[in-house]
Design a protein around this motif. Structure first.
Motif, PDB file in Angstrom:
ATOM      1  N   GLY A  21      -5.011   1.137  -1.788  1.00 48.01           N
ATOM      2  CA  GLY A  21      -5.966   0.203  -1.216  1.00 48.01           C
ATOM      3  C   GLY A  21      -5.702  -0.167   0.225  1.00 48.01           C
ATOM      4  N   ASN A  22      -4.549   0.224   0.788  1.00 44.90           N
ATOM      5  CA  ASN A  22      -4.317  -0.174   2.176  1.00 44.90           C
ATOM      6  C   ASN A  22      -4.974   0.820   3.122  1.00 44.90           C
ATOM      7  N   LEU A  27      -7.813   5.791   4.906  1.00 47.22           N
ATOM      8  CA  LEU A  27      -8.126   6.795   5.926  1.00 47.22           C
ATOM      9  C   LEU A  27      -7.827   8.200   5.423  1.00 47.22           C
ATOM     10  N   LEU A  28      -6.730   8.343   4.676  1.00 45.89           N
ATOM     11  CA  LEU A  28      -6.421   9.654   4.111  1.00 45.89           C
ATOM     12  C   LEU A  28      -7.489  10.087   3.112  1.00 45.89           C
ATOM     13  N   GLN A  29      -7.901   9.180   2.245  1.00 44.55           N
ATOM     14  CA  GLN A  29      -8.917   9.533   1.248  1.00 44.55           C
ATOM     15  C   GLN A  29     -10.244   9.877   1.917  1.00 44.55           C
ATOM     16  N   ARG A  41      -4.556  11.900  -5.754  1.00 40.60           N
ATOM     17  CA  ARG A  41      -4.013  10.995  -6.768  1.00 40.60           C
ATOM     18  C   ARG A  41      -3.039  10.046  -6.077  1.00 40.60           C
ATOM     19  N   GLU A  42      -3.178   8.763  -6.342  1.00 39.73           N
ATOM     20  CA  GLU A  42      -2.351   7.760  -5.674  1.00 39.73           C
ATOM     21  C   GLU A  42      -1.247   7.266  -6.607  1.00 39.73           C
ATOM     22  N   PRO A  66       5.819   2.546   2.831  1.00 42.75           N
ATOM     23  CA  PRO A  66       5.853   1.480   1.829  1.00 42.75           C
ATOM     24  C   PRO A  66       5.522   0.120   2.429  1.00 42.75           C
ATOM     25  N   GLY A  67       5.026   0.088   3.662  1.00 44.15           N
ATOM     26  CA  GLY A  67       4.772  -1.178   4.344  1.00 44.15           C
ATOM     27  C   GLY A  67       3.475  -1.843   3.926  1.00 44.15           C
ATOM     28  N   GLU A  68       3.332  -3.104   4.331  1.00 44.24           N
ATOM     29  CA  GLU A  68       2.119  -3.907   4.142  1.00 44.24           C
ATOM     30  C   GLU A  68       1.879  -4.280   2.685  1.00 44.24           C
ATOM     31  N   ASP A  69       2.941  -4.458   1.931  1.00 45.83           N
ATOM     32  CA  ASP A  69       2.821  -4.953   0.558  1.00 45.83           C
ATOM     33  C   ASP A  69       3.970  -5.922   0.310  1.00 45.83           C
TER      34      ASP A  69
END
Length: 387
Positions: A21-22, A27-29, A41-42, A66-69
């Motif tokens: 969700g970040n 952007l990748l999806q 697949r996430e 792993p940032g922003e969580d």
């Protein structure tokens, strides 16, 4: 020249380890959808850290930030306050251990990794990265902390001694495992008792350190010492403060994205402070003007890109890196300041028009370059040799 058209080759079954969700995964999806591929697949970093991640044969696994969580940050750094600077040593130990665990799980399952965990461990230690580049002959700023026998920096008194021993009156002092200019101080020693530091670190009355979006200047040596003494247990890297070239009177450097060994994107970053990070008030500059400046000085922009590719060649098992390149005044000499494992977050930036990724953003370029990855590994070049 290999095609960047993924449709002519085996369609990858892409899996991405990140923060669902970040913005990075979004952007990748978007790029995956535009390429006509099945959605990636996430796998969440929380699942990795809690031992719930699994991979399958035939998957192509990308390791993302792993940032922003907040919960992931708490598990890695051991703090509930994401604005705190301290804890990067603990973060590094836990992140690299988790990356190696997921790497083994993916490999054992028959999946292919786009990011090598051992290379990530080097990329997230500025001392190791600096030493790797220096040993390969890639120009880097002078550093008294990147040598194989260099002991850990114990605090401010040690910083002063290391700077004096290296003949440095100006230096960047960085936390070894930091990113986005967190814990970076541009230190100047003008004489006895004449010390100043420019940084985004905020020191509160209790001696705690916080990341701030405002760059500030400390002019009392006791405050500079307090910050560095607090950061030292997490590991510190010292490097020469190199004067940069300018654009419209502002200090300028380049972030160059290298995908599968080829420089695909470049952005100019300018600032009135020594930190050009865009989130700290830096601004995107004019790349065409840089090309003209380099040409007028008798240089070649293709040589600039080749230097960034030489830096990325030190990490051949990592599909994409972002290279921070510092031009010296005159724009003929350069030094590599950083190589970033997750340096591709540059929304809206199109690929270099003369390169294969013209018209693609950084994520689309990485997808399109997947067919070249196997060939690049087979034709492995020694670290530092230009493409």
């Amino acid at each position: 020249m290999p095609s960047f058209t993924a449709g002519r080759h085996r369609t990858p079954r892409l899996t991405v380890v990140g923060i669902p969700g970040n913005r990075r995964l979004s952007l990748l999806q978007d790029a995956v959808l535009a390429a006509g591929l099945a959605p990636a697949r996430e796998v969440g970093w929380l699942d990795v850290l809690r031992g719930r991640a699994a991979f399958g044969a035939g998957e192509t696994v990308r390791i993302d930030s792993p940032g922003e969580d907040a919960e992931v940050d708490r598990l890695l750094r051991g703090t509930d306050d994401q604005t705190r600077v301290e804890g990067t040593g603990r973060w590094y130990e836990r992140f690299t251990a988790a990356a190696r665990d997921l790497g083994r799980a993916a490999t054992d399952a028959g999946a292919e990794l786009l990011d090598d965990p051992d290379e990530l461990a080097v990329l997230f230690d500025k001392r190791l990265t600096h030493r790797e580049l220096d040993q390969a002959g890639v120009p880097v700023p002078l550093s008294p902390t990147s040598g194989a026998a260099a002991p850990a920096v114990s605090g401010w008194d040690d910083v002063r001694a290391r700077m004096a021993g290296a003949g440095l009156r100006r230096a960047f002092v960085k936390i070894a495992h930091g990113s986005s200019a967190s814990g970076v101080l541009a230190v100047r020693i003008a004489g006895p008792g004449r010390v100043s530091a420019i940084t985004s670190v905020e020191l509160d009355g209790a001696g705690r350190l916080f990341n701030s979006l405002r760059v500030r200047r400390y002019t009392a040596e006791r405050e500079v010492a307090a910050i560095i003494d607090t950061l030292a247990p997490d590991g510190l890297h010292i490097e020469q403060w190199v004067s940069k070239g300018t654009q419209q009177g502002r200090a300028a450097d380049l972030r160059v994205v290298v995908v599968a060994g080829r420089a695909t994107h470049a952005v100019v970053r300018t600032s009135a402070s020594p930190m050009t990070n865009l989130h700290l008030g830096g601004a995107r500059g004019d790349l065409d003007a840089v090309r003209s400046t380099v040409d007028a000085a008798g240089g070649s922009f293709s040589t600039v890109l080749a230097l960034c590719e030489a830096a990325a060649a030190c990490f051949p098992a990592t599909h994409c890196v972002g290279v921070d390149l510092m031009p010296e005044p005159g724009w003929l000499r350069y030094a590599v300041a950083e190589v970033n494992a997750f340096g591709d977050l540059l929304p809206g930036l199109g690929g270099l028009p003369e390169r294969e990724a013209a018209g693609l953003d950084t994520y689309a370029a990485q997808l399109a370059a997947l067919p070249r990855r196997a060939g690049r590994a087979a034709a492995h070049r020694p670290c530092g040799d230009p493409v």
